[in-house]
Design an enzyme around this catalytic site. Structure first.
Site, PDB file in Angstrom:
ATOM      1  N   ASP A   1      97.488  12.087 -34.989  1.00  0.00           N
ATOM      2  CA  ASP A   1      97.096  13.498 -35.171  1.00  0.00           C
ATOM      3  C   ASP A   1      97.455  14.054 -36.548  1.00  0.00           C
ATOM      4  OD1 ASP A   1      98.290  14.036 -31.809  1.00  0.00           O
ATOM      5  OD2 ASP A   1      96.338  13.340 -32.512  1.00  0.00           O
TER       6      ASP A   1
HETATM    7  N1  LIG Z   1      96.164   5.819 -34.472  1.00  0.00           N
HETATM    8  C1  LIG Z   1      95.660   6.915 -33.867  1.00  0.00           C
HETATM    9  N2  LIG Z   1      95.158   6.800 -32.614  1.00  0.00           N
HETATM   10  C2  LIG Z   1      94.645   7.912 -31.999  1.00  0.00           C
HETATM   11  C3  LIG Z   1      94.680   9.169 -32.636  1.00  0.00           C
HETATM   12  C4  LIG Z   1      95.188   9.245 -33.975  1.00  0.00           C
HETATM   13  O1  LIG Z   1      95.217  10.316 -34.617  1.00  0.00           O
HETATM   14  N3  LIG Z   1      95.669   8.097 -34.548  1.00  0.00           N
HETATM   15  N4  LIG Z   1      94.259  10.294 -31.940  1.00  0.00           N
HETATM   16  C5  LIG Z   1      94.321  10.093 -30.481  1.00  0.00           C
HETATM   17  C6  LIG Z   1      93.928  11.184 -29.521  1.00  0.00           C
HETATM   18  N5  LIG Z   1      95.140  11.752 -28.984  1.00  0.00           N
HETATM   19  C7  LIG Z   1      95.306  13.080 -29.253  1.00  0.00           C
HETATM   20  O2  LIG Z   1      94.349  13.721 -29.729  1.00  0.00           O
HETATM   21  C8  LIG Z   1      96.083  11.010 -28.217  1.00  0.00           C
HETATM   22  C9  LIG Z   1      95.628  10.000 -27.379  1.00  0.00           C
HETATM   23  C10 LIG Z   1      96.537   9.244 -26.639  1.00  0.00           C
HETATM   24  C11 LIG Z   1      97.895   9.491 -26.714  1.00  0.00           C
HETATM   25  C12 LIG Z   1      98.816   8.634 -25.911  1.00  0.00           C
HETATM   26  O3  LIG Z   1      99.999   8.872 -25.858  1.00  0.00           O
HETATM   27  N6  LIG Z   1      98.224   7.581 -25.286  1.00  0.00           N
HETATM   28  C13 LIG Z   1      99.012   6.576 -24.535  1.00  0.00           C
HETATM   29  C14 LIG Z   1      98.269   6.101 -23.293  1.00  0.00           C
HETATM   30  C15 LIG Z   1      97.814   7.264 -22.439  1.00  0.00           C
HETATM   31  C16 LIG Z   1      96.967   6.750 -21.249  1.00  0.00           C
HETATM   32  O4  LIG Z   1      96.915   5.516 -21.030  1.00  0.00           O
HETATM   33  O5  LIG Z   1      96.354   7.600 -20.595  1.00  0.00           O
HETATM   34  C17 LIG Z   1      99.171   5.339 -25.421  1.00  0.00           C
HETATM   35  O6  LIG Z   1      98.199   5.026 -26.191  1.00  0.00           O
HETATM   36  O7  LIG Z   1     100.201   4.677 -25.266  1.00  0.00           O
HETATM   37  C18 LIG Z   1      98.348  10.515 -27.551  1.00  0.00           C
HETATM   38  C19 LIG Z   1      97.446  11.278 -28.302  1.00  0.00           C
HETATM   39  C20 LIG Z   1      93.471   8.882 -30.142  1.00  0.00           C
HETATM   40  N7  LIG Z   1      94.111   7.776 -30.755  1.00  0.00           N
END
Ligand SMILES: Nc1nc2c(c(=O)[nH]1)N[C@@H](CN(C=O)c1ccc(C(=O)N[C@@H](CCC(=O)O)C(=O)O)cc1)CN2
EC number: 3.5.1.10
Length: 295
Positions: free
Chosen positions: A239
């Protein structure tokens, strides 16, 4: 029954040159002279100088005079000399190009629905060759628009393999832009590098406020009077990528977290669709960790 696609808009031979470079006198003159010397007239021109870093930005849309033919590779080759003289970072493309956009989703479908409708109705002049999701929930929406839906489940152990499948699709389908339309998986630094400058995410808050998970709940509990959404380029810093567009909506004390969330969805669709439109029209230029948007 699937929705009939809108007819492609009549293609006019317009071209766009976007550039940035260290600021100095004579840049606009040199670009204008180049276009005149190559029998082109300017249709639209915008420029900006970032005085903080002394860098110049320009987007000029042009067309052959009297509708003559224009060979883009020849124009690009001829422009190389001017580009070298001013140390330009530049791109020249035909506005008739229809960028190829791959959309990534999880379970929330409002942004996907909005983008598919806009593309299908001609409001967004893009091709969407594929939708990729870590959940099966939105396959029906893809089917309605006759777009291939790739269910690629992601777990901690399978994330590298899943990301490799995505990159293979990006290569095989000649994708120009990846859109994370509420895709709820964090992309690895390696994938972010591979997609640098061509992956856009929608975050459901007015960044830099309320980063990370559950931003609407955070905003509701903080008692904000405006909520919003932020469309930004994806980087390995979650983000934190360069912001392209933001949209807001007013909330009040009588709205609970559910009402705030429902209202926020419209701001997500607005911010994301604008960002995708402007990126695919080459109207967004990177200015360090910020953007210049010639909307
Ligand atoms: N490298 C990046 N990846 C993503 C970004 C980014 O800016 N850089 N934006 C996100 C979207 N997002 C908030 O807008 C977000 C998505 C997911 C998570 C998170 O904690 N995901 C967990 C799994 C959650 C699940 O399985 O439901 C994880 O990946 O471990 C936080 C913020 C999209 N990706």
């Amino acid at each position: 029954m699937s929705a009939p696609a809108a007819p492609a808009p009549e293609r006019l031979d317009h071209f766009a040159l976007t550039l940035s470079c260290p600021d100095r006198a004579g840049i606009v003159y040199a670009v204008s002279r180049f276009l005149v010397e190559h029998d082109c007239s300017i249709v639209e021109s915008q420029q900006f100088t970032d005085r903080d870093v002394n860098r110049f930005f320009m987007r000029v849309e042009f067309a052959p005079v009297a509708g003559g033919a224009l060979d883009l590779p020849t124009m690009r080759s001829a422009f190389e000399a001017t580009a070298a003289d001013f140390s330009l970072t530049w791109r020249m493309h035909a506005t008739s190009e229809r960028p190829r956009v791959l959309i990534m989703v999880s379970k929330y479908g409002h942004c996907l629905n909005d983008l598919l409708f806009r593309a299908n109705s001609g409001a967004l002049d893009v091709e969407i060759p594929a939708i990729v999701s870590n959940h099966p929930d939105l396959a029906g929406m893809a089917d309605h628009y006759r777009i291939p839906f790739h269910h690629v489940p992601v777990t901690k152990d399978t994330k590298p393999e899943a990301e490799q499948k995505l990159l293979q699709l990006v290569d095989d389908l000649d994708i120009d832009l990846v859109v994370l339309a509420r895709y709820m998986q964090i992309l690895s630094p390696e994938l972010c590098k591979a997609l640098e400058g061509r992956a856009i995410n929608i975050h459901h808050s007015m960044l830099p406020s309320f980063k990370g998970a559950r931003p609407y709940v955070q905003a509701y509990e903080r008692g904000v009077k405006f909520i919003g959404a932020t469309a930004h380029y994806v980087t390995s810093d979650l983000d934190e990528g360069p912001i392209i567009e933001q949209a807001v909506a007013r909330v009040d004390h009588a709205m609970d977290a559910t009402a705030v969330t429902k209202l926020g969805r419209d701001t997500e669709c607005l911010a994301l669709s604008r960002a995708v439109l402007w990126h695919t029209q080459n109207r967004v230029l990177l200015d360090g960790h910020k953007t210049v948007v010639f909307s």
